[in-house]
Design a protein around this motif. Structure first.
Motif, mmCIF file in Angstrom:
data_model
loop_
_atom_site.group_PDB
_atom_site.id
_atom_site.type_symbol
_atom_site.label_atom_id
_atom_site.label_comp_id
_atom_site.label_asym_id
_atom_site.label_seq_id
_atom_site.Cartn_x
_atom_site.Cartn_y
_atom_site.Cartn_z
ATOM 1 N N CYS A 118 0.822 -1.219 0.000
ATOM 2 C CA CYS A 118 0.000 0.000 0.000
ATOM 3 C C CYS A 118 0.852 1.264 0.000
ATOM 4 O O CYS A 118 0.353 2.343 -0.329
ATOM 5 N N PHE A 119 2.114 1.145 0.377
ATOM 6 C CA PHE A 119 2.953 2.325 0.555
ATOM 7 C C PHE A 119 4.130 2.291 -0.411
ATOM 8 O O PHE A 119 4.776 1.251 -0.575
ATOM 9 N N PRO A 120 4.404 3.438 -1.068
ATOM 10 C CA PRO A 120 5.377 3.452 -2.166
ATOM 11 C C PRO A 120 6.831 3.342 -1.746
ATOM 12 O O PRO A 120 7.690 3.124 -2.590
ATOM 13 N N ILE A 156 -0.698 8.141 -5.257
ATOM 14 C CA ILE A 156 0.373 8.887 -5.931
ATOM 15 C C ILE A 156 -0.184 9.639 -7.139
ATOM 16 O O ILE A 156 0.167 10.800 -7.378
ATOM 17 N N SER A 157 -1.044 8.979 -7.924
ATOM 18 C CA SER A 157 -1.625 9.612 -9.118
ATOM 19 C C SER A 157 -2.434 10.844 -8.728
ATOM 20 O O SER A 157 -2.333 11.894 -9.369
ATOM 21 N N PHE A 158 -3.229 10.717 -7.694
ATOM 22 C CA PHE A 158 -4.080 11.831 -7.262
ATOM 23 C C PHE A 158 -3.245 12.990 -6.742
ATOM 24 O O PHE A 158 -3.535 14.160 -7.017
ATOM 25 N N VAL A 159 -2.193 12.647 -5.991
ATOM 26 C CA VAL A 159 -1.334 13.682 -5.416
ATOM 27 C C VAL A 159 -0.577 14.430 -6.512
ATOM 28 O O VAL A 159 -0.415 15.657 -6.444
ATOM 29 N N LEU A 175 0.989 20.695 0.792
ATOM 30 C CA LEU A 175 0.112 19.567 1.106
ATOM 31 C C LEU A 175 0.617 18.276 0.473
ATOM 32 O O LEU A 175 0.604 17.207 1.100
ATOM 33 N N VAL A 176 1.065 18.373 -0.787
ATOM 34 C CA VAL A 176 1.612 17.199 -1.468
ATOM 35 C C VAL A 176 2.847 16.678 -0.735
ATOM 36 O O VAL A 176 3.010 15.467 -0.532
ATOM 37 N N SER A 177 3.716 17.588 -0.322
ATOM 38 C CA SER A 177 4.923 17.194 0.411
ATOM 39 C C SER A 177 4.561 16.500 1.720
ATOM 40 O O SER A 177 5.189 15.494 2.101
ATOM 41 N N VAL A 178 3.551 17.024 2.406
ATOM 42 C CA VAL A 178 3.106 16.419 3.663
ATOM 43 C C VAL A 178 2.548 15.024 3.426
ATOM 44 O O VAL A 178 2.860 14.077 4.164
ATOM 45 N N VAL A 179 1.729 14.883 2.373
ATOM 46 C CA VAL A 179 1.152 13.564 2.059
ATOM 47 C C VAL A 179 2.245 12.555 1.731
ATOM 48 O O VAL A 179 2.215 11.413 2.214
ATOM 49 N N ILE A 180 3.212 12.951 0.920
ATOM 50 C CA ILE A 180 4.307 12.040 0.556
ATOM 51 C C ILE A 180 5.107 11.644 1.805
ATOM 52 O O ILE A 180 5.469 10.481 1.984
ATOM 53 N N PHE A 181 5.353 12.614 2.699
ATOM 54 C CA PHE A 181 6.074 12.310 3.929
ATOM 55 C C PHE A 181 5.287 11.332 4.796
ATOM 56 O O PHE A 181 5.857 10.385 5.358
ATOM 57 N N GLY A 187 4.572 3.899 5.953
ATOM 58 C CA GLY A 187 5.113 2.690 5.339
ATOM 59 C C GLY A 187 6.309 2.144 6.099
ATOM 60 O O GLY A 187 6.422 0.929 6.326
ATOM 61 N N LYS A 188 7.200 3.036 6.512
ATOM 62 C CA LYS A 188 8.382 2.599 7.254
ATOM 63 C C LYS A 188 8.009 2.062 8.622
ATOM 64 O O LYS A 188 8.593 1.089 9.101
ATOM 65 N N ARG A 189 7.026 2.706 9.288
ATOM 66 C CA ARG A 189 6.599 2.227 10.604
ATOM 67 C C ARG A 189 5.979 0.836 10.504
ATOM 68 O O ARG A 189 6.220 -0.036 11.341
ATOM 69 N N ILE A 190 5.177 0.616 9.457
ATOM 70 C CA ILE A 190 4.585 -0.704 9.261
ATOM 71 C C ILE A 190 5.670 -1.740 9.001
ATOM 72 O O ILE A 190 5.648 -2.851 9.549
ATOM 73 N N GLU A 191 6.646 -1.354 8.187
ATOM 74 C CA GLU A 191 7.750 -2.272 7.903
ATOM 75 C C GLU A 191 8.503 -2.635 9.178
ATOM 76 O O GLU A 191 8.824 -3.808 9.424
ATOM 77 N N VAL A 192 8.784 -1.629 10.024
ATOM 78 C CA VAL A 192 9.502 -1.867 11.279
ATOM 79 C C VAL A 192 8.695 -2.780 12.197
ATOM 80 O O VAL A 192 9.216 -3.722 12.796
ATOM 81 N N ARG A 193 7.385 -2.513 12.327
ATOM 82 C CA ARG A 193 6.541 -3.322 13.204
ATOM 83 C C ARG A 193 6.437 -4.759 12.707
ATOM 84 O O ARG A 193 6.463 -5.699 13.499
ATOM 85 N N LEU A 194 6.316 -4.927 11.392
ATOM 86 C CA LEU A 194 6.272 -6.284 10.851
ATOM 87 C C LEU A 194 7.583 -7.024 11.100
ATOM 88 O O LEU A 194 7.579 -8.208 11.446
ATOM 89 N N ASN A 195 8.701 -6.313 10.937
ATOM 90 C CA ASN A 195 10.003 -6.937 11.186
ATOM 91 C C ASN A 195 10.145 -7.351 12.650
ATOM 92 O O ASN A 195 10.689 -8.418 12.962
ATOM 93 N N LYS A 196 9.651 -6.503 13.568
ATOM 94 C CA LYS A 196 9.705 -6.839 14.995
ATOM 95 C C LYS A 196 8.843 -8.057 15.297
ATOM 96 O O LYS A 196 9.222 -8.931 16.075
ATOM 97 N N SER A 197 7.669 -8.101 14.663
ATOM 98 C CA SER A 197 6.784 -9.248 14.873
ATOM 99 C C SER A 197 7.422 -10.531 14.355
ATOM 100 O O SER A 197 7.307 -11.593 14.972
#
Length: 205
Positions: A118-120, A156-159, A175-181, A187-197
């Motif tokens: 879901c995250f680029p 991404i297309s909409f932004v 606003l676009v910069s905030v959305v991308i951030f 995405g990184k937080r989900i990746e970190v949490r999955l790795n911890k799990s």
């Protein structure tokens, strides 16, 4: 052209020019460029998707990017599902991170694959390879890819579909910069949490 120069060539301006030059081929370039990203993950998918949205319009650009990225990811998955047990790829199974992710994907199936795709800015290439090496079903994987890529690519297309507005409307740029951030951070937080799990379950096992 060396590797670094090749990577630096992939700017929004160059990709837009390439797409405009090959418009006579119809939607083919808009599909092939996102498809290639699945095989060459150093290519900037965000820029490719934005270029498609600007060249073909929001909805057609989204559909081209979505179909190309999804087909490319499925090809990578099927390649490693078919040839992953071969001797020349056997070293992948011995990699500790790959082994842990394979166990995690096999146990949880759809969920982690969908979230990561879901995250680029998460390593989708690694997800495709690990899923191909694992025992997750093809149906589960394809559903996760199609839905996860849909969420990510439409966002991404909409932004980024109106690049002129990014120049003429500073508030939109912010606003676009905030959305991308936010997309990057979540995405990184989900990746970190999955790795911890994965590590927790591996240590318990």
């Amino acid at each position: 052209m060396n590797f670094e120069a090749f990577k630096e060539w992939f700017t929004m301006e160059n990709i837009m020019t390439l797409i405009q030059e090959y418009r006579s081929f119809g939607p083919l370039p808009g599909i092939l460029l996102p498809m290639l990203e699945a095989f060459f993950p150093f290519l900037p998918l965000v820029i490719l998707v934005m270029a498609n949205a600007n060249a073909f319009g929001l909805w057609i650009g989204f559909l081209l990017s979505w179909s190309g990225a999804s087909v490319g990811a499925i090809f990578v998955f099927l390649f490693f599902r078919k040839f992953g047990q071969q001797r020349f790829l056997h070293f992948l199974h011995k990699h500790p991170k790959v082994q842990k992710l394979m166990n995690w994907v096999e146990q949880h199936g759809f969920g982690p694959i969908f979230l990561l795709l879901c995250f680029p800015f998460t390593p989708s290439a690694l997800v495709n390879i690990v899923a191909g090496l694992s025992k997750v079903s093809i149906a589960q994987y394809m559903l996760a890819v199609i839905t996860g890529k849909m969420v990510m690519i439409f966002t991404i297309s909409f932004v980024g579909y109106d690049l002129r507005a990014l120049i003429t409307q500073p508030i939109r740029t912010i606003l676009v910069s905030v959305v991308i951030f936010i997309l990057w951070y979540v995405g990184k937080r989900i990746e970190v949490r999955l790795n911890k799990s994965v590590k927790r379950e591996h240590s318990r096992g």
